[in-house]
Design an enzyme around this catalytic site. Structure first.
Site, PDB file in Angstrom:
ATOM      1  N   THR A 182      -4.028  32.860  38.051  1.00 39.92           N
ATOM      2  CA  THR A 182      -4.149  33.485  37.844  1.00 39.92           C
ATOM      3  C   THR A 182      -5.758  34.154  37.851  1.00 39.92           C
ATOM      4  O   THR A 182      -6.706  32.714  37.673  1.00 39.92           O
ATOM      5  CB  THR A 182      -3.885  33.808  35.975  1.00 39.92           C
ATOM      6  OG1 THR A 182      -2.542  34.654  35.486  1.00 39.92           O
ATOM      7  CG2 THR A 182      -5.060  35.279  35.379  1.00 39.92           C
ATOM      8  N   THR A 233      -5.574  30.527  31.487  1.00 33.45           N
ATOM      9  CA  THR A 233      -4.921  30.800  33.081  1.00 33.45           C
ATOM     10  C   THR A 233      -4.052  29.501  32.411  1.00 33.45           C
ATOM     11  O   THR A 233      -3.690  28.350  31.545  1.00 33.45           O
ATOM     12  CB  THR A 233      -5.206  30.347  34.299  1.00 33.45           C
ATOM     13  OG1 THR A 233      -4.468  30.174  35.041  1.00 33.45           O
ATOM     14  CG2 THR A 233      -5.925  29.080  34.175  1.00 33.45           C
ATOM     15  N   GLY A 236       1.245  32.338  29.725  1.00 33.65           N
ATOM     16  CA  GLY A 236       0.747  33.595  28.774  1.00 33.65           C
ATOM     17  C   GLY A 236       1.380  32.935  27.372  1.00 33.65           C
ATOM     18  O   GLY A 236       0.572  33.485  26.307  1.00 33.65           O
TER      19      GLY A 236
HETATM   20  C1  SD4 Z   1       0.381  35.071  32.775  1.00 34.88           C
HETATM   21  N1  SD4 Z   1      -1.230  33.651  31.712  1.00 34.88           N
HETATM   22  O1  SD4 Z   1       1.394  35.747  33.119  1.00 34.88           O
HETATM   23  C2  SD4 Z   1      -0.640  34.514  33.372  1.00 34.88           C
HETATM   24  C3  SD4 Z   1      -0.192  33.520  34.290  1.00 34.88           C
HETATM   25  C4  SD4 Z   1      -1.512  32.767  34.887  1.00 34.88           C
HETATM   26  O2  SD4 Z   1      -1.442  30.491  35.394  1.00 34.88           O
HETATM   27  O3  SD4 Z   1      -2.285  32.555  34.175  1.00 34.88           O
HETATM   28  N2  SD4 Z   1      -0.297  31.108  35.246  1.00 34.88           N
HETATM   29  O4  SD4 Z   1       1.174  34.045  31.660  1.00 34.88           O
END
Ligand code: SD4
Length: 321
Positions: A182, A233, A236
């Site tokens: 992300t 990040t 989530g």
């Molecule tokens: C999620 N936080 O969709 C995001 C994905 C992410 O490192 O950041 N991955 O959960």
């Protein structure tokens, strides 16, 4: 735990900037550093470079963060943001994004298909509707009404990866997705305006309909113009359960440095989750004086920073050995 490697890396990277927060420097900064931009992971450096074109000529932080993360949304070589993002288990690429401006206004889209720049749609939700968040088909209809075109954002590479995954269909979050993930960006402009943006295709092979923290104001991103901003990040679900970015900013409001606030928010997750060793969480924070903090649950989280003196990437300190 502070490892020797991180200690060295962070020390070297912070040379020349007292406000780059780490255990050595976090209490030394007294002035205001601006403009400055930070973003998650190594690929943030490319995004920062675009943001800096705007910040460096006294542009607005909001424009900088939007334009900056759009570089990564358009890049088909990463499989975690925008075009080229890995699909859900049904083979559909669904995108999440949000943005906040220097007045604390917010816009967000989630579960959005067929649009390569969800961050631009999120900004339009903020600026052209009375709402904060639009989801799924409604978000797509709104985007089309604003002139966006429906695109195929599932690349051949992402489709092939999904076909391969389907053979075992084993689902488990990947801890650090090869160090690019992300993208969340926080910027402080020369007028002192703070803004943030966050955009992702979310967890690869998630259940269709799953929405992560990234488009949730307060979870994946939060900006309080009086205090600072924070972004997340990683997995989530763990961020949402603790309203992570809002927590980081609130801790800063209570007097923690950005570094201390990120550390406390990660520690809270480490203590609450049953198996923290199976996940990665990274927080990045920017105070309104330009002070930066970052911390992650596990080794591997990096962030990119650009200010008048440097463009660099920094390995964040982390909690678990
Ligand atoms: C999620 N936080 O969709 C995001 C994905 C992410 O490192 O950041 N991955 O959960």
């Amino acid at each position: 735990m502070f490892t020797r490697r991180n200690f060295i890396h962070t020390t070297v990277a912070s040379t020349g900037s007292l406000l780059l927060s780490n255990p050595l420097t976090q209490n030394l900064g007294t002035g205001v550093r601006k403009p400055v931009v930070v973003s998650t992971w190594d690929f943030g450096q490319k995004a920062n470079a675009r943001a800096w074109e705007i910040l460096g000529r006294q542009g607005r932080a909001l424009d900088a963060v939007e334009q900056g993360v759009m570089v990564i949304e358009a890049d088909t070589s990463n499989m975690t943001v925008g075009v080229g993002g890995l699909p859900d288990r049904d083979g559909k690429v669904t995108l999440d994004a949000c943005i906040m401006d220097e007045h604390g206004n917010a816009g967000s889209v989630c579960f959005l298909e067929h649009i390569s720049h969800p961050i631009a749609v999120a900004r339009m939700v903020m600026e052209r509707t009375p709402h904060v968040m639009l989801a799924g088909e409604g978000a797509l209809d709104f985007a089309l009404s604003q002139g966006f075109k429906k695109e195929n954002i599932l690349t051949k590479e992402a489709k092939n990866a999904w076909e391969k995954w389907k053979k075992s269909a084993e689902y488990k979050p990947i801890i650090n997705v090869e160090n690019h993930d992300t993208i969340a960006m926080l910027a402080l402009d020369s007028q002192g305006g703070l803004a943030g943006a966050c955009t992702t295709s979310g967890l690869a092979y998630k259940l269709h309909g799953r929405v992560g923290d990234s488009p949730i104001i307060g979870a994946g991103l939060y900006v309080d113009p009086e205090i600072g901003g924070a972004a997340a990040t990683g997995l989530g679900e763990a961020v949402m359960r603790t309203v992570g970015s809002f927590l980081v900013v609130e801790l800063m409001r209570q007097g923690r440095s950005p570094q201390e606030a990120c550390m406390e928010a990660v520690e809270r997750i480490a203590k609450r989750e049953k198996r923290p060793q199976d996940m990665q969480i990274g927080y990045l924070a920017l105070g309104r004086n330009g002070e930066v903090g970052a911390y992650s649950l596990q080794k591997g989280f990096t962030y990119a920073l650009q200010d008048e003196e440097q463009s660099t990437t920094v390995a964040a300190l982390y909690y678990l050995e």
